[in-house]
Design a protein around this motif. Structure first.
Motif, mmCIF file in Angstrom:
data_model
loop_
_atom_site.group_PDB
_atom_site.id
_atom_site.type_symbol
_atom_site.label_atom_id
_atom_site.label_comp_id
_atom_site.label_asym_id
_atom_site.label_seq_id
_atom_site.Cartn_x
_atom_site.Cartn_y
_atom_site.Cartn_z
ATOM 1 N N PRO A 178 0.748 -1.373 0.079
ATOM 2 C CA PRO A 178 -0.028 -0.052 -0.118
ATOM 3 C C PRO A 178 0.843 1.433 -0.100
ATOM 4 O O PRO A 178 0.596 2.422 -0.458
ATOM 5 N N ASN A 179 2.037 1.113 0.481
ATOM 6 C CA ASN A 179 2.957 2.410 0.420
ATOM 7 C C ASN A 179 3.390 2.896 -0.813
ATOM 8 O O ASN A 179 3.147 4.027 -1.430
ATOM 9 N N LYS A 180 3.387 1.881 -2.028
ATOM 10 C CA LYS A 180 3.534 2.480 -3.201
ATOM 11 C C LYS A 180 2.160 3.095 -3.849
ATOM 12 O O LYS A 180 2.446 3.898 -4.465
ATOM 13 N N LEU A 181 1.076 2.481 -3.583
ATOM 14 C CA LEU A 181 -0.017 2.931 -4.084
ATOM 15 C C LEU A 181 -0.349 4.284 -3.622
ATOM 16 O O LEU A 181 -0.627 5.597 -4.285
ATOM 17 N N GLU A 193 -2.978 9.176 -10.528
ATOM 18 C CA GLU A 193 -4.054 8.293 -10.291
ATOM 19 C C GLU A 193 -4.056 6.720 -10.461
ATOM 20 O O GLU A 193 -3.629 6.365 -11.548
ATOM 21 N N VAL A 194 -4.309 6.145 -9.540
ATOM 22 C CA VAL A 194 -4.380 4.768 -9.456
ATOM 23 C C VAL A 194 -5.739 3.992 -9.765
ATOM 24 O O VAL A 194 -6.540 4.112 -8.660
ATOM 25 N N VAL A 195 -6.116 3.776 -10.964
ATOM 26 C CA VAL A 195 -7.574 3.200 -11.232
ATOM 27 C C VAL A 195 -7.645 1.945 -11.003
ATOM 28 O O VAL A 195 -9.005 1.474 -10.789
ATOM 29 N N GLU A 196 -6.662 1.031 -10.589
ATOM 30 C CA GLU A 196 -6.948 -0.268 -10.242
ATOM 31 C C GLU A 196 -5.419 -0.694 -9.630
ATOM 32 O O GLU A 196 -4.333 -0.569 -9.788
ATOM 33 N N ARG A 197 -5.626 -1.435 -8.539
ATOM 34 C CA ARG A 197 -4.510 -2.148 -7.783
ATOM 35 C C ARG A 197 -4.446 -3.647 -8.315
ATOM 36 O O ARG A 197 -5.507 -4.463 -8.036
ATOM 37 N N VAL A 198 -3.580 -4.061 -9.049
ATOM 38 C CA VAL A 198 -3.443 -5.372 -9.604
ATOM 39 C C VAL A 198 -2.723 -6.152 -8.601
ATOM 40 O O VAL A 198 -1.383 -6.148 -8.295
ATOM 41 N N PRO A 199 -3.207 -7.127 -7.873
ATOM 42 C CA PRO A 199 -2.342 -8.141 -6.739
ATOM 43 C C PRO A 199 -1.591 -9.025 -7.644
ATOM 44 O O PRO A 199 -1.721 -9.385 -8.614
ATOM 45 N N LEU A 200 -0.277 -9.280 -6.872
ATOM 46 C CA LEU A 200 0.712 -10.156 -7.630
ATOM 47 C C LEU A 200 1.237 -10.896 -6.663
ATOM 48 O O LEU A 200 1.801 -10.604 -5.438
ATOM 49 N N LEU A 201 0.871 -12.303 -6.494
ATOM 50 C CA LEU A 201 1.488 -13.500 -5.680
ATOM 51 C C LEU A 201 1.961 -14.602 -6.605
ATOM 52 O O LEU A 201 1.043 -15.247 -7.261
ATOM 53 N N SER A 240 7.574 -17.829 5.482
ATOM 54 C CA SER A 240 7.159 -17.075 6.457
ATOM 55 C C SER A 240 7.953 -15.470 6.289
ATOM 56 O O SER A 240 7.182 -14.404 6.861
ATOM 57 N N TYR A 241 8.523 -15.316 5.419
ATOM 58 C CA TYR A 241 8.800 -13.925 4.724
ATOM 59 C C TYR A 241 7.686 -13.259 4.406
ATOM 60 O O TYR A 241 7.515 -12.104 4.788
ATOM 61 N N LEU A 242 6.970 -14.004 3.340
ATOM 62 C CA LEU A 242 5.608 -13.334 3.003
ATOM 63 C C LEU A 242 4.528 -13.090 4.235
ATOM 64 O O LEU A 242 3.989 -11.969 4.204
ATOM 65 N N ALA A 243 4.634 -14.155 4.894
ATOM 66 C CA ALA A 243 3.768 -13.806 6.099
ATOM 67 C C ALA A 243 4.004 -12.398 7.051
ATOM 68 O O ALA A 243 3.102 -11.722 7.589
ATOM 69 N N THR A 244 5.314 -12.305 7.391
ATOM 70 C CA THR A 244 5.672 -11.179 8.059
ATOM 71 C C THR A 244 5.439 -9.879 7.127
ATOM 72 O O THR A 244 5.004 -9.066 7.773
ATOM 73 N N LYS A 245 5.703 -9.815 5.779
ATOM 74 C CA LYS A 245 5.224 -8.668 5.087
ATOM 75 C C LYS A 245 3.801 -8.525 5.273
ATOM 76 O O LYS A 245 3.266 -7.399 5.458
ATOM 77 N N ARG A 246 3.168 -9.483 5.278
ATOM 78 C CA ARG A 246 1.609 -9.245 5.274
ATOM 79 C C ARG A 246 1.085 -8.855 6.999
ATOM 80 O O ARG A 246 0.307 -7.920 6.989
ATOM 81 N N ASP A 247 1.588 -9.556 7.908
ATOM 82 C CA ASP A 247 1.125 -9.443 9.298
ATOM 83 C C ASP A 247 1.677 -8.512 10.063
ATOM 84 O O ASP A 247 1.132 -7.813 11.008
ATOM 85 N N ARG A 248 2.969 -7.792 9.490
ATOM 86 C CA ARG A 248 3.692 -6.737 10.474
ATOM 87 C C ARG A 248 4.023 -5.639 9.419
ATOM 88 O O ARG A 248 4.480 -4.612 10.163
ATOM 89 N N MET A 249 3.875 -5.738 8.196
ATOM 90 C CA MET A 249 4.541 -4.610 7.277
ATOM 91 C C MET A 249 3.198 -4.266 6.670
ATOM 92 O O MET A 249 3.344 -3.314 5.606
ATOM 93 N N GLY A 250 1.944 -4.727 6.731
ATOM 94 C CA GLY A 250 0.712 -4.261 6.063
ATOM 95 C C GLY A 250 0.500 -4.758 4.476
ATOM 96 O O GLY A 250 -0.335 -4.071 3.905
#
Length: 205
Positions: free
Chosen positions: A159-162, A171-179, A188-198
């Motif tokens: 969300p910081n980039k957006l 103008e950001v007309v759409e956020r396109v997820p990337l997984l 665990s790295y990805l879980a940390t980014k989700r749970d602690r870095m938003g």
């Protein structure tokens, strides 16, 4: 800090051909933008319905982008974004030279050593007395301005980039997820980014 355009050329890749543009700041640091279909050809695209570019802001990751490290998802993200932008026919990758979320390569490997001892990616930085995320995005608007882009479809989970683009008039007309690139080494790295870095990731990858 100011940024200026230096030069550009064609760059054929396994995903297709890009235009590669080099920008430099007053400290001599170079940043790269890869584009397809930009600037938009107004003769082939009606002015009332121009295509909205698909854009990825990607910070340099030597270990992931070049060495195919499994500790992160950076390499797969970069390749997936390149493929998606080629497929869309209009877009850009802003490749920012801020290794290791802005702490540099040496400190990144020091953080890796702490992760080997059981610390997560955020705590490893903090133990070293470094910020959890030192990246900045002030070079993004000059790069997008160079190719006349003021609206984007942004490929990101961060969300910081957006927020940066919106705050600076893009103008950001759409956020396109990337997984992509999820594996046992980086879960665990990805879980940390989700749970602690938003980062905007599903509860289950």
């Amino acid at each position: 800090m100011s940024y200026q355009f230096i030069t550009s050329a064609k760059l054929p890749t396994r995903h297709g051909e890009f235009d590669i543009h080099i920008f430099e700041n007053e400290a001599g640091q170079e940043h790269v933008m890869l584009t397809v279909g930009l600037p938009i050809d107004r003769q082939s695209a009606p002015t009332d319905t121009p295509p909205i570019p698909l854009v990825r802001i990607h910070s340099e990751c030597l270990t992931g982008d070049a060495f195919s490290s499994l500790k992160c998802d950076c390499g797969p993200q970069l390749n997936a974004a390149m493929h998606a932008i080629q497929k869309s026919g209009c877009g850009a990758i802003l490749y920012l030279r801020q290794e290791g979320r802005g702490i540099g390569l040496t400190n990144k490997i020091r953080a890796y050593a702490l992760q080997d001892q059981g610390h997560d990616t955020l705590d490893a930085n903090l133990i070293l007395g470094l910020p959890a995320d030192a990246r900045i995005y002030d070079m993004c608007k000059p790069m997008l301005d160079h190719v006349g882009v003021d609206k984007v479809r942004l490929i990101t989970n961060n969300p910081n980039k957006l927020a940066y683009l919106v705050e600076h008039g893009i103008e950001v007309v759409e956020r396109v997820p990337l997984l992509v690139g999820v594996n046992d080494e980086n879960a665990s790295y990805l879980a940390t980014k989700r749970d602690r870095m938003g980062h905007l990731l599903d509860n289950e990858f």
